[in-house]
Design a protein around this motif. Sequence first.
Motif, PDB file in Angstrom:
ATOM      1  N   ALA A  21      -5.849   9.787  11.531  1.00  0.00           N
ATOM      2  CA  ALA A  21      -4.454   9.617  11.169  1.00  0.00           C
ATOM      3  C   ALA A  21      -4.095   8.791  11.869  1.00  0.00           C
ATOM      4  O   ALA A  21      -3.400   8.603  11.093  1.00  0.00           O
ATOM      5  N   LEU A  22      -4.657   8.900  13.553  1.00  0.00           N
ATOM      6  CA  LEU A  22      -3.975   7.942  13.901  1.00  0.00           C
ATOM      7  C   LEU A  22      -3.967   5.743  12.784  1.00  0.00           C
ATOM      8  O   LEU A  22      -3.874   5.079  12.779  1.00  0.00           O
ATOM      9  N   GLN A  23      -5.281   5.775  12.472  1.00  0.00           N
ATOM     10  CA  GLN A  23      -5.645   4.620  11.785  1.00  0.00           C
ATOM     11  C   GLN A  23      -4.460   4.106  10.594  1.00  0.00           C
ATOM     12  O   GLN A  23      -4.010   2.952  10.422  1.00  0.00           O
ATOM     13  N   ARG A  24      -4.638   5.562   9.917  1.00  0.00           N
ATOM     14  CA  ARG A  24      -3.384   5.402   8.379  1.00  0.00           C
ATOM     15  C   ARG A  24      -2.812   5.149   8.753  1.00  0.00           C
ATOM     16  O   ARG A  24      -1.248   4.637   8.286  1.00  0.00           O
ATOM     17  N   ILE A  25      -1.759   6.447  10.127  1.00  0.00           N
ATOM     18  CA  ILE A  25      -0.315   5.557  10.512  1.00  0.00           C
ATOM     19  C   ILE A  25      -0.197   4.190  10.744  1.00  0.00           C
ATOM     20  O   ILE A  25       0.499   3.739  10.827  1.00  0.00           O
ATOM     21  N   CYS A  26      -1.515   4.011  12.142  1.00  0.00           N
ATOM     22  CA  CYS A  26      -1.464   2.446  11.939  1.00  0.00           C
ATOM     23  C   CYS A  26      -1.073   1.255  10.911  1.00  0.00           C
ATOM     24  O   CYS A  26      -0.239   0.018  10.516  1.00  0.00           O
ATOM     25  N   LYS A  27      -1.780   1.117   9.607  1.00  0.00           N
ATOM     26  CA  LYS A  27      -1.677   0.796   8.604  1.00  0.00           C
ATOM     27  C   LYS A  27      -0.828   1.078   7.161  1.00  0.00           C
ATOM     28  O   LYS A  27      -0.161  -0.189   7.274  1.00  0.00           O
ATOM     29  N   ARG A  28       0.310   2.200   7.856  1.00  0.00           N
ATOM     30  CA  ARG A  28       1.323   2.413   7.222  1.00  0.00           C
ATOM     31  C   ARG A  28       2.275   1.837   7.748  1.00  0.00           C
ATOM     32  O   ARG A  28       3.677   0.796   7.336  1.00  0.00           O
ATOM     33  N   ALA A  29       2.428   1.799   9.256  1.00  0.00           N
ATOM     34  CA  ALA A  29       3.409   1.111   9.913  1.00  0.00           C
ATOM     35  C   ALA A  29       3.690  -0.176  10.395  1.00  0.00           C
ATOM     36  O   ALA A  29       4.601  -0.519  11.145  1.00  0.00           O
TER      37      ALA A  29
END
Length: 203
Positions: A186-194
């Motif tokens: 989830a953190l990987q996805r968050i950092c990509k989206r942000a």
Amino acid sequence: LFYDTESCFLSKGYKRKDTQLFEIGMIHGRKTFQCMVNPVGDKPPMRTLETLGQHPVKSIRFWTKLLAEKGYLNTAVRRLPPEKQSERIAKVIQHKDFLTPEDAVRRAHDFGKGKLWIAHNGRAFDEKIICGHLKRFNIPHNIQFEDSLHILRKLIDLPSYSQPKVYKSLFKRTYKAHHALEDARALQRICKRAGVVGFSHRY
């Protein structure tokens, strides 16, 4: 590399580096590492956790929840008193899925060698736990750690920066939080989206 740990609750008087692990999860690109950890060996979990400086009841309650959600325990075990939960846990953690703390940290270290390790609020929590284990088992390392929390605070305006709430704000849905690999993913996805660009390595 994004990582997360699930761990015990400390008793008063102990420091974060003394925290015992339950689970490690890591993701780098599409490659993942995940393991369950048995910090008590073949000794009674509840009593042994207390001797290790962990809060016995809170830790057993959390471990029961985690193991039930992963399918290792029947969900009905969550309604039992902590002493009974400890007895059930004692049997489960002898399974080959559960590594010793030293083996777990050595494998995680090997998986993450040469990479930048990123965790959410890692500076106050996960980083200290990992480093405490590395020191405890005399594992030399030159890991570079980064914390996504302070970077996301600069990029996104939110009332709360707990990882599940950041995720829900960005993706309008939830995920299986407080499971190490799912938190790391989830953190990987968050950092990509942000659009996080403050890290020195690719994610």
